[in-house]
Design a protein around this motif. Sequence first.
Motif, short mmCIF file in Angstrom:
data_model
loop_
_atom_site.label_atom_id
_atom_site.label_comp_id
_atom_site.label_asym_id
_atom_site.label_seq_id
_atom_site.Cartn_x
_atom_site.Cartn_y
_atom_site.Cartn_z
N VAL A 5 42.12 3.40 52.56
CA VAL A 5 40.82 3.75 53.56
C VAL A 5 40.17 5.41 53.84
O VAL A 5 39.12 5.88 53.65
CB VAL A 5 41.43 3.74 55.32
CG1 VAL A 5 39.97 3.74 56.41
CG2 VAL A 5 41.52 1.79 55.16
N ALA A 6 41.22 6.07 52.98
CA ALA A 6 41.16 7.11 52.96
C ALA A 6 39.77 7.26 52.06
O ALA A 6 39.34 8.49 51.76
CB ALA A 6 41.73 8.33 52.93
N ASN B 246 38.38 5.18 58.26
CA ASN B 246 37.40 6.28 57.35
C ASN B 246 37.03 7.16 58.30
O ASN B 246 35.45 6.16 59.42
CB ASN B 246 36.74 5.61 55.93
CG ASN B 246 36.15 6.44 55.60
OD1 ASN B 246 35.05 6.90 55.93
ND2 ASN B 246 36.44 6.72 54.50
N VAL C 86 40.73 10.25 57.84
CA VAL C 86 41.07 9.00 58.02
C VAL C 86 41.86 9.41 59.61
O VAL C 86 42.61 10.09 59.28
CB VAL C 86 41.95 8.02 56.32
CG1 VAL C 86 42.84 9.24 56.33
CG2 VAL C 86 42.64 7.08 57.40
#
Length: 334
Positions: free
Chosen positions: A71-72, A220, A98
């Motif tokens: 996600v980051a 994110n 995130v």
Amino acid sequence: MLMKSLAIAAAAAISATAALAETKTPFTLDWKFEGPSAAYFAAADNGHFAAAGLDVEISAGKGSLDAIPKVATGAFPFGFADINSLVKFLDQNPGAPVTAVMMIYDKPPFAVVGRKSLGVETPKDLEGKVLGAPPPDGAWAQFPPFASANDLDVSAITVEPVGFPTREPMLAEGKVAAVTGFSFSSFLNLVRLGVPEDDISTILMADYGLSLYGNAIIVNTEFAEANPDLVKGFLGAVAAGWKDVIADPAAGAAMVAKRNPAADVDLEAWRLKLAIDDNVATDYVMENGMGGIDAERMEAALAQIGETYEFKSAPDASLYFTDAYLPEGNFALK
């Protein structure tokens, strides 16, 4: 007849347009498709994601730490991950885009699962024993504060790194005396391997001194800032999915089996029910709604993490969780 045909054609056109308008939204879970995954499949199968204008592709994960970097980096806009691991990730990667936006496991399922016949029933029993722990496991990540809270002599515990597929089989075979894992998964995996239920000791860390929260929906932040309404719709659909499977765990387990043909529907319904009762529909959540956190408890959790983890920067709860995308009063499960 002509009018009826035109009406049918118009309805089909509207349906097709709506389908085309649905935003493709990848979502990564923390683990493979098991009972507790059912809520997200219910959100898809029961039309909650579609109602929010979303076409959600749900992917399995490889452990509680797995979703955070995905996600980051923006590979996935949404994920499901351990918030305590997120705290450490953001401390080590300041400014990474995130954060958590919806708490799911109000009471985390982090556990040490042992066998009474191998001498493990309480935390102190781990001393002098072999503990199997997968390095990427969320429960293993919380073992240091758990050990501190229970005054364990960690030098007296032999830690055996194990893989996720071999964790419960090694315990079933007596090659280790206990393992770290999620309570509902390790317990039922052992049952499936033939270990008698009354020989299994589930030491839930939350019952032995941990104030920590568990897994949450993460997002994110760059994506969320650009798509706030989409994020709100996603979370609403997730909450609706949880309400569905709380009302009918068996139907939820069937949805899991549709994606995972190897799944035992009865076993996954049991696993889901355990997660609901112990981790999701807690007294706090039933009183205060699903999704939010208690600020004082979060501060206590951060202090507890700090007992065994050296923060590079002073912890700041606002970096790890925001309720900006939740409705006022959170999502009611009653």
